[in-house]
Motif scaffolding. Structure first.
Motif, PDB file in Angstrom:
ATOM      1  N   LYS A  46       6.277   4.412  14.155  1.00 13.78           N
ATOM      2  CA  LYS A  46       5.042   4.206  13.413  1.00 13.78           C
ATOM      3  C   LYS A  46       4.858   2.711  13.190  1.00 13.78           C
ATOM      4  O   LYS A  46       5.805   1.951  13.195  1.00 13.78           O
ATOM      5  CB  LYS A  46       5.122   4.878  12.039  1.00 13.78           C
ATOM      6  N   GLU A  47       3.606   2.328  12.951  1.00 15.14           N
ATOM      7  CA  GLU A  47       3.357   0.934  12.605  1.00 15.14           C
ATOM      8  C   GLU A  47       3.915   0.671  11.210  1.00 15.14           C
ATOM      9  O   GLU A  47       3.795   1.510  10.324  1.00 15.14           O
ATOM     10  CB  GLU A  47       1.856   0.645  12.603  1.00 15.14           C
ATOM     11  N   PRO A  48       4.535  -0.481  11.003  1.00 13.76           N
ATOM     12  CA  PRO A  48       5.036  -0.801   9.668  1.00 13.76           C
ATOM     13  C   PRO A  48       3.873  -0.879   8.687  1.00 13.76           C
ATOM     14  O   PRO A  48       2.795  -1.354   9.009  1.00 13.76           O
ATOM     15  CB  PRO A  48       5.693  -2.169   9.813  1.00 13.76           C
ATOM     16  N   GLN A  49       4.136  -0.419   7.465  1.00 14.35           N
ATOM     17  CA  GLN A  49       3.078  -0.431   6.449  1.00 14.35           C
ATOM     18  C   GLN A  49       3.171  -1.648   5.579  1.00 14.35           C
ATOM     19  O   GLN A  49       4.117  -2.227   5.339  1.00 14.35           O
ATOM     20  CB  GLN A  49       3.156   0.815   5.612  1.00 14.35           C
TER      21      GLN A  49
END
Length: 83
Positions: free
Chosen positions: A80-83
């Motif tokens: 996932k893309e880092p938040q």
């Protein structure tokens, strides 16, 4: 093209070690070690990278680029893309 994390993850999914990947791709173990220890995108001779990608593909691995859908079916893992 392929990141060092993708190479390590692909080997893990296949349950093979660096020596086995080197044999499948027709490259040396130090080449695999160097590529897997690099940061981010793997750099190297295009022909060597192609051999590794083709070996992973033949073994059943689909490499998925950023913002690209998967073309395959079955289970998989994606970061996932880092938040």
């Amino acid at each position: 093209m392929i990141s060092s994390a993708q190479m390590r993850a692909a080997r893990a999914l296949l349950g093979i070690d660096q020596k086995q990947l080197a044999t499948l791709a027709g490259v040396s173990v130090p080449t695999i070690q160097r590529m897997e220890s690099s940061q981010g995108t793997v750099r190297g001779v295009v022909g060597t990278l192609t051999k590794i990608i083709e070996a992973l593909d033949a073994a059943g691995i689909e490499l998925i680029g950023n913002d690209h859908p998967s073309q395959g079916r079955g289970r998989g893992v994606r970061l996932k893309e880092p938040q």
